[in-house]
Write an enzyme that holds these catalytic residues in place. Structure first.
Site, PDB file in Angstrom:
ATOM      1  N   ASP A  20     -13.920   8.160  -1.759  1.00 33.76           N
ATOM      2  CA  ASP A  20     -14.348   7.370  -2.925  1.00 33.76           C
ATOM      3  C   ASP A  20     -13.416   6.202  -3.213  1.00 33.76           C
ATOM      4  OD1 ASP A  20     -12.396   9.351  -3.518  1.00 33.76           O
ATOM      5  OD2 ASP A  20     -12.711   9.008  -5.661  1.00 33.76           O
ATOM      6  N   GLU A  21     -13.968   5.205  -3.869  1.00 31.96           N
ATOM      7  CA  GLU A  21     -13.218   4.120  -4.503  1.00 31.96           C
ATOM      8  C   GLU A  21     -12.133   3.514  -3.616  1.00 31.96           C
ATOM      9  OE1 GLU A  21     -13.355   5.179  -9.191  1.00 31.96           O
ATOM     10  OE2 GLU A  21     -12.066   6.483  -8.007  1.00 31.96           O
ATOM     11  N   ALA A  22     -12.438   3.254  -2.360  1.00 31.12           N
ATOM     12  CA  ALA A  22     -11.462   2.620  -1.477  1.00 31.12           C
ATOM     13  C   ALA A  22     -11.599   1.103  -1.636  1.00 31.12           C
ATOM     14  CB  ALA A  22     -11.691   3.073  -0.039  1.00 31.12           C
ATOM     15  N   HIS A  23     -11.283   0.611  -2.845  1.00 31.92           N
ATOM     16  CA  HIS A  23     -11.599  -0.777  -3.189  1.00 31.92           C
ATOM     17  C   HIS A  23     -10.748  -1.803  -2.457  1.00 31.92           C
ATOM     18  CE1 HIS A  23     -14.162   1.010  -6.078  1.00 31.92           C
ATOM     19  NE2 HIS A  23     -13.295   1.163  -7.046  1.00 31.92           N
ATOM     20  N   HIS A  47      -6.881   6.310  -2.694  1.00 34.78           N
ATOM     21  CA  HIS A  47      -6.258   7.358  -3.522  1.00 34.78           C
ATOM     22  C   HIS A  47      -5.122   8.048  -2.763  1.00 34.78           C
ATOM     23  CE1 HIS A  47      -9.142   7.366  -6.925  1.00 34.78           C
ATOM     24  NE2 HIS A  47     -10.044   7.046  -6.024  1.00 34.78           N
TER      25      HIS A  47
END
Ligand code: ACM
Length: 529
Positions: free
Chosen positions: A318-321, A255
């Site tokens: 979060d969400e460090a894909h 993000h």
């Protein structure tokens, strides 16, 4: 109506007295000394506006007055209060100004709803005789505002604070950075403190211009802007005066596109990325083997810690894909350390429980495997903020026809009842493991305070009661009745709420969204409060 039908969240102990009520009249005063004086001032402002009475603040009281007193100790912790109303007056006592502030919110709800009006009305200001002893179940009772996808001005944030505090919510998490934008000023530290010459001013110079753009929002593009460090201090001071703690978040290591677009050295090819308006998530990352990554994070977190009054710094996680697992662990392990070295307790979304957390770290559980969060909490040293998406995400639609809101959370859409009918102590966590409860409002589809309020209320009220009231005093039917009574108060305040069809509202919302199928009318974005 029963005495308790207007109290929300429900107090721990309420004893209606079979005795004459108290009537506030024009000669009444408010008694307060020392730390009680500012809280008395807030009560006086509210009551003066709607009653037109002078209500001077005095040291000694007589029959017919309201008194606020700070006492040595009180069972139930710093936010507890006791309130006693008889024909002789209303007496509020607490061990802290925060406790008095909470008690004032309860007293406010015992007055007729006209007390919320903006101008004096000819009402008899009767308060029922009652004894209340009340204290919160959880210390942290929060909302999150995503000011990154769409910016909210300092004034808008203050308005949100004004509304949330009547429900004894006491934490405001500001999601300050994301792919689309960077919203907090970071000063250039000067050459000595900036070995790689990172252009920090570009974070807001470039990143502050950004916002999300989605076709289902009105208007489609979010608002741009950023907070100077002075703006942030101003929000915090205002929040503190209303017993609200501000928790700033810099989302790392994913993000981060707005930072990558501002600072070339954060990119492996030393080229800035383009800014992006997409609502897609999980596609940007900091780079583990670039020294500038750690220099950047240290400078940003040091500056943010220096202007943050509260004990917490949220570092995302979060969400460090697109961050490899090893890189994620390598970076976040250092980031939590850097955060802890600022003297603050680090908070992160539950993915960050994958690293060794420093003592005092706080895990915000939102989604996915619960075990790592529970294990870290059971080990001791970390507490949990409960934000399970299906019980707390305030950005979700109320029903498929909701004109704004998202719908990715399984089990949705969600009304006040899904956000009421759950117990934060679950899956092996007990109350000692839990710091509190928070409802995040992500703003992909939200463009102003009215739209935000429509998604927040009444669901944030459900969360306020989940966070404040013990399980043993909670009851959905009773809560639904109290929500109905609340409608009139929100309407008096000019607050927009969703008219949940299973609630008997005492007044219409100020600004109801129309029926299904008419959601693309563009006036939504331009209606003023
Ligand atoms: C989140 O909703 N990505 C924490």
């Amino acid at each position: 109506m029963n005495t308790t039908d207007t109290l929300i969240p429900r107090p721990s102990h309420v004893e209606p007295l079979d005795a004459p009520a108290f009537t506030l009249n024009s000669t009444a005063r408010i008694g307060a000394t020392g730390p009680a004086v500012p809280v008395a001032g807030q009560l006086a402002s509210l009551l003066r506006r709607s009653t037109g009475f002078a209500l001077p603040i005095v040291e000694d009281t007589r029959p017919g007055d309201i008194s606020l007193e700070v006492v040595e100790t009180l069972d139930g912790g710093p936010e507890a209060y006791v309130l006693s109303v008889t024909e002789e007056g209303a007496k509020l006592a607490a061990a802290t100004a925060a406790g008095l502030f909470n008690g004032v919110q309860t007293l406010r709800q015992l007055f007729p709803a006209a007390v919320e009006g903006a101008a004096p009305t000819d009402t008899t200001w009767v308060v029922p005789a009652v004894e209340i002893a009340d204290a919160p179940r959880f210390a942290y009772r929060g909302l999150m505002l995503d000011v990154a996808r769409s910016f909210f001005t300092v004034e808008e944030v203050k308005e949100q604070i004004d509304v949330m505090t009547q429900f004894k919510l006491n934490a405001l998490h500001l999601h300050l950075t994301d792919d689309q934008a960077w919203r907090i000023e970071i000063h250039d530290p000067g050459s000595a403190g900036n070995p790689s010459g990172l252009p920090y001013a570009k974070l807001t110079g470039v990143g502050g211009q950004g916002a999300v753009e989605v076709s289902t929002a009105v208007p489609p593009r979010g608002n741009s802007g950023f907070y100077t460090q002075q703006d942030f201090r101003d929000i915090q001071a205002y929040a503190a005066s209303k017993n609200v703690l501000v928790v700033p978040e810099i989302d790392l290591p994913g993000h981060v596109n707005a930072a990558l677009a501002a600072i070339p050295q954060l990119n492996p090819d030393s080229q800035v990325k383009p800014m992006s308006t997409t609502a897609e998530v999980g596609w940007s990352t900091l780079t583990a083997d670039l020294p500038a990554t750690y220099e950047f994070v240290r400078e940003v977190l040091n500056q943010l810690a220096a202007i943050t009054d509260g004990p917490y710094l949220h570092i995302g996680g979060d969400e460090a894909h697109v961050t490899g697992h090893d890189d994620y662990v390598a970076m976040v392990q250092q980031f939590v350390q850097i955060g802890a070295e600022t003297g603050k307790a680090v908070v992160g979304w539950n993915e960050f429980a994958a690293v060794d957390l420093p003592e005092g770290a706080v895990i915000q559980y939102w989604h996915g495997a619960f075990e790592p969060t529970v294990q870290q909490a059971e080990k001791g040293g970390s507490q949990v903020i409960m934000s399970p998406a299906a019980n707390t995400y305030l950005d979700q639609k109320y029903d498929p026809a909701s004109p704004i809101g998202l719908s990715w959370v399984e089990g949705g859409p969600f009304t006040w009842s899904e956000y009421y009918n759950w117990d934060p102590a679950q899956g092996g966590l007990n109350d000692q493991h839990i710091l509190g409860v928070e409802g995040p409002l992500w703003t992909e589809t939200v463009r102003n305070n009215q739209q935000a309020q429509w998604l927040l209320y009444p669901r944030a009220v459900s969360l306020a009661e989940v966070a404040w009231s013990g399980q043993e005093v909670r009851n959905a039917g009773d809560f639904r009745r109290r929500l109905g009574a609340l409608g009139e108060r929100l309407a008096q305040q000019g607050v927009v709420f969703q008219e949940a069809p299973d609630v008997e509202w005492s007044a219409a919302s100020m600004w109801p969204f129309p029926e299904a199928g008419t959601s693309s009318t563009p006036e939504y974005g331009t209606i003023e409060a």
